[in-house]
Design an enzyme around this catalytic site. Structure first.
Site, PDB file in Angstrom:
ATOM      1  N   LYS A 161      -1.948   6.346  -2.309  1.00  0.00           N
ATOM      2  CA  LYS A 161      -1.938   5.442  -3.104  1.00  0.00           C
ATOM      3  C   LYS A 161      -2.599   5.966  -4.836  1.00  0.00           C
ATOM      4  O   LYS A 161      -2.150   5.109  -5.557  1.00  0.00           O
ATOM      5  CB  LYS A 161      -2.673   4.456  -2.693  1.00  0.00           C
ATOM      6  CG  LYS A 161      -2.221   3.654  -1.442  1.00  0.00           C
ATOM      7  CD  LYS A 161      -2.699   2.394  -1.265  1.00  0.00           C
ATOM      8  CE  LYS A 161      -1.687   1.590  -0.116  1.00  0.00           C
ATOM      9  NZ  LYS A 161      -0.912   0.669  -0.324  1.00  0.00           N
ATOM     10  N   GLU A 187      -4.487  -6.243  -6.979  1.00  0.00           N
ATOM     11  CA  GLU A 187      -4.519  -6.890  -5.639  1.00  0.00           C
ATOM     12  C   GLU A 187      -4.913  -5.917  -4.677  1.00  0.00           C
ATOM     13  O   GLU A 187      -4.575  -4.718  -4.653  1.00  0.00           O
ATOM     14  CB  GLU A 187      -3.602  -7.747  -5.262  1.00  0.00           C
ATOM     15  CG  GLU A 187      -2.165  -6.800  -4.586  1.00  0.00           C
ATOM     16  CD  GLU A 187      -1.518  -5.938  -5.227  1.00  0.00           C
ATOM     17  OE1 GLU A 187      -1.800  -5.870  -6.335  1.00  0.00           O
ATOM     18  OE2 GLU A 187      -0.976  -5.070  -4.507  1.00  0.00           O
ATOM     19  N   SER A 194       0.670   9.093   5.412  1.00  0.00           N
ATOM     20  CA  SER A 194       0.620   8.647   4.306  1.00  0.00           C
ATOM     21  C   SER A 194      -1.025   8.366   3.643  1.00  0.00           C
ATOM     22  O   SER A 194      -1.414   8.379   2.641  1.00  0.00           O
ATOM     23  CB  SER A 194       1.022   7.110   4.045  1.00  0.00           C
ATOM     24  OG  SER A 194       0.622   6.538   5.050  1.00  0.00           O
TER      25      SER A 194
HETATM   26  C1  LIG Z   1      -2.498   4.930   4.208  1.00  0.00           C
HETATM   27  C2  LIG Z   1      -1.485   3.863   3.927  1.00  0.00           C
HETATM   28  N1  LIG Z   1      -0.287   3.754   4.349  1.00  0.00           N
HETATM   29  C3  LIG Z   1       0.511   3.022   4.089  1.00  0.00           C
HETATM   30  C4  LIG Z   1       0.242   1.890   3.488  1.00  0.00           C
HETATM   31  C5  LIG Z   1       1.309   0.674   3.241  1.00  0.00           C
HETATM   32  O1  LIG Z   1       1.653   0.448   2.061  1.00  0.00           O
HETATM   33  P1  LIG Z   1       3.067   0.879   1.512  1.00  0.00           P
HETATM   34  O2  LIG Z   1       4.241   0.468   2.630  1.00  0.00           O
HETATM   35  O3  LIG Z   1       3.213   0.475   0.199  1.00  0.00           O
HETATM   36  O4  LIG Z   1       3.171   2.514   1.738  1.00  0.00           O
HETATM   37  C6  LIG Z   1      -1.098   1.634   3.121  1.00  0.00           C
HETATM   38  C7  LIG Z   1      -1.518   0.473   2.372  1.00  0.00           C
HETATM   39  O5  LIG Z   1      -2.798  -0.044   2.327  1.00  0.00           O
HETATM   40  C8  LIG Z   1      -2.074   2.709   3.104  1.00  0.00           C
HETATM   41  O6  LIG Z   1      -3.185   2.523   3.101  1.00  0.00           O
END
Ligand SMILES: Cc1ncc(COP(=O)(O)O)c(C=O)c1O
Lengths: 265, 414
Positions: free
Chosen positions: B101, B123, B394
């Site tokens: 993020k 948000e 992620s």
């Molecule tokens: C570590 C992590 N992965 C994935 C997501 C999911 O969001 P997105 O689908 O936009 O990647 C989040 C959302 O808070 C997150 O913190």
């Protein structure tokens, strides 16, 4: 019946039209019919019936509160048509004001047909613009329903022209940059926006967002064809929620004050 | 390594934000007229910025020196052995603030600076995007307000404290269900009134045009890096790329670089909650019901009347009843496939990765791990020995320890 009828009548009387809003199903389906009928009897020229939606972007806390109550009470889209039918039967042009997704979900053409069958005049669509509403434009044109799109103080002249070219009935000018909600002072953004809007169209221009009393209505009636009031009506019902008769009386009182305002331009 | 933010694919949106065209596709810009000027300006500003080598250079430098990028591509050997395919992890968990993020907020905040705006709003659900936004605001010296559902501020007190420490104002949102979707509504309401000096840092690749494209361009570095790293370190492209899908930013960030590599399979995994068949899930694409939510036509969890249905997931970051429109189009066009992972499958994968690799993933990312575990046999069958799955890890799991303590009973017994 198109809202243009009400605007013509007001114009003939050298005044602005008073447009009143409440969400369907607030405080209940029957309660909203009674409240809206009271507003008609006390002097509203046009009625806007809100279709309660779970994720409204343009609504401030007051209307959000009422909409949430309506949803918690189990109001359905079919109930909205029932309210439209009852209010339209009084003879005033009756619009539905709604976020877009409930229309899309039902099917735009089907929604338009049901609205027409209920005697509705058309739609106010606050969270969609004509460039993303070709299906609605087509469905409304096929039935001569009013298409009321919004213009805002931030709108470019080009976008105002694009928007008014697609409106039928009237154009809704949002007086402030912000969401719905009664405000203590009228906005200095409204008059210039109305002037810019008039450059592009002969349609009546209604001004809304923030109007709460007759004095403010009179100020706006000086330059607008219609004064649109929502949160102040909702507030009145919220403030009198324990006493239905008192609520209707207060509603009639507020309507009379506003109706006097639009005649005092 | 330089950012490929200006590159395009054959799955991009047209200039009105339609992925796959207006008639058949998804996206668009379903928003109040009051925000149209701002959205159009944002789009134009982004087109100019991404074509400006100075902007790209500055963004790259910030990512490198401040966010600790590029993140490594790591061969998870013990997990690979267990699954019988080669598993590569894109280590976004090692980024500053612990997830992919940070890329999104640094990119959008840099653009905010360039546009001369002085305040940002955001948000947040669990607080990850809020913390990232507060971080970027501190870095660039911008005012920051974060909207967060009241239910979420109550259950994510640590992240609320982080944001406040970083100098952001956190506003609890009591309306609706008091969760992420209501925080978005409230942020949009703020924006309608503040748009002349405020930028909305949208937290995922969803929302009205240009956000799905803007966020995608900014986070596509995940896949651009991973693709180059895969070629360089492992001598070829992976057979499949895998990511968890909430709003869709980490997934589109990985997928974009591979969209036109026709031989690379693309798999997204949504949150299956208690199981898709129970109705308590956040598997928006699997539910396959198009609608308009938060400014875009996409798949939406909704009832017969078009009212949004609350989503359910053990993972706050995946707990959203909509999905980015480009994913909707990738699903419909068949370029990518999307299925769901239950809470239980995700938590099993959470434990497995912790023990086999010494990496505690975010529960969101654990959905991607679980997805890879699920498809490993078929990938091996289709692509033979040495088949490779590249997973977007992620984020890291520090934020999820409270959930893990409850789920696994990890606390001291009294
Ligand atoms: C570590 C992590 N992965 C994935 C997501 C999911 O969001 P997105 O689908 O936009 O990647 C989040 C959302 O808070 C997150 O913190």
């Amino acid at each position: 019946m198109s809202t243009s009828v009400a605007f013509e009548k007001a114009k003939a009387e050298d005044r602005a039209a008073l447009v009143g809003y409440l969400p369907a199903g607030f405080p209940s389906v029957e309660g909203s019919i009674e409240a809206l009928t009271t507003m008609v009897e006390a002097g509203c020229d046009i009625i806007e019936i809100g279709l309660p939606y779970s994720d409204p972007v343009m609504d401030g806390p007051t209307i959000q509160d009422a909409v949430q109550q309506a949803l918690d009470g189990g109001v359905r889209v079919d109930d909205v048509f029932r309210v439209v039918e009852a209010v339209a039967a009084t003879g005033v042009p009756t619009l539905v004001m709604t976020s877009w997704n409930p229309i899309e979900r039902r099917g735009v053409d089907r929604f338009a047909q049901q609205l027409q069958d209920a005697g509705g005049a058309g739609l106010i669509t606050p969270d969609i613009t004509p460039d993303f509403a070709p299906e609605w434009i087509e469905a409304a044109d096929a039935r001569d329903l009013d298409k009321v799109f919004l213009v805002a103080p931030s709108s470019t002249d080009e976008r105002i022209a694009m928007t008014t070219a697609q409106c039928r009935g009237f154009v809704y000018a949002t007086a402030v940059m912000g969401v719905t909600g009664a405000r203590a002072k009228t906005s200095e953004l409204a008059a210039p926006l109305v002037a810019r809007t008039r450059q592009t169209t002969d349609l009546p221009v209604g001004v809304g967002l923030g109007v709460s009393n007759g004095a403010q209505a009179a100020e706006m009636a000086a330059y607008a064809d219609g004064v649109i009031v929502g949160s102040a009506f909702v507030r009145t019902l919220l403030d009198n929620r324990s006493d239905e008769q008192a609520a209707l009386k207060a509603l009639a009182h507020l309507t009379e004050d506003l109706a006097a305002g639009v005649r005092a331009r | 390594m330089t950012t490929h933010i200006h590159e395009t694919t054959s799955y991009d949106a047209d200039e009105l934000g339609w992925f796959g065209g207006e008639a058949e596709g998804f996206g668009g810009r379903f928003m109040p007229e009051a925000l149209m000027k701002a959205l159009i300006e944002l789009d134009e500003a982004w087109q100019q910025a991404k074509a400006d080598p100075e902007f790209v250079k500055e963004f790259d430098a910030i990512l490198r020196d401040y966010a600790n990028l590029p993140s490594p591509l790591y061969h998870a050997t013990r997990l690979s052995e267990q699954l019988g395919v080669r598993i590569l992890l894109k280590r976004e968990d090692l980024n500053h603030t612990g997830a992919h993020k940070i890329r999104n907020v640094l990119g959008q905040a840099l653009l905010t600076k360039r546009m001369g705006k002085t305040r940002v709003i955001a948000e947040t659900g669990a607080g990850q995007h809020g913390v990232a936004s507060a971080t970027a605001a501190a870095y660039f010296g911008l005012d920051c307000t974060v909207y967060m559902g009241k239910v979420d501020t109550d259950r994510q007190a640590l992240n609320v404290a982080r944001m406040r420490l970083l100098g952001a104002e956190v506003v609890p949102v009591p309306s609706g269900s008091g969760t992420l979707k209501d925080a978005i509504n409230e942020a949009l309401r703020d924006w309608v009134a503040s748009v002349d000096h405020t930028a909305y840092l949208f937290g995922t690749a969803a929302g009205p045009h240009p956000f799905p494209t803007l966020v995608r361009d900014i986070v596509r570095g995940i896949g651009d890096e991973a693709r180059a790293q895969s070629l360089e370190q492992f001598g070829g492209l992976p057979n499949a790329v895998v990511a968890a899908v909430g709003g869709g930013s980490n997934a589109i960030g990985l997928f974009t670089a591979f969209l036109d590599d026709k031989d690379v399979e693309i798999h997204g995994f949504e949150a299956g909650g208690d199981g898709f068949e129970t109705g308590r899930h956040a598997a928006t694409i699997q539910a396959n019901d198009p609608g308009v939510l938060h400014g875009a036509r996409t798949y939406v969890l909704q009832d017969e009347d078009g009212q949004t249905i609350e989503s359910h997931s053990i993972s706050a970051g995946l707990d959203y009843p909509g999905v980015g429109p480009q994913h909707a189009w990738l699903a419909k066009s068949g370029r990518a496939s999307y299925t769901s992972i239950t809470d239980k499958e995700a938590m099993d994968a959470f434990a497995l990765l912790s023990r086999s690799e010494g990496i505690i993933p975010a529960i969101e990312s654990a959905h991607a791990i679980a997805g890879a575990i699920k498809i490993a046999p078929e990938i091996k069958e289709r692509h033979g020995e040495g088949a490779t799955i590249l997973i977007n890890l992620s984020g890291r799991g520090d934020k999820d320890m409270g959930t893990a303590i409850d789920y696994f009973g990890l606390g001291e017994s009294k």
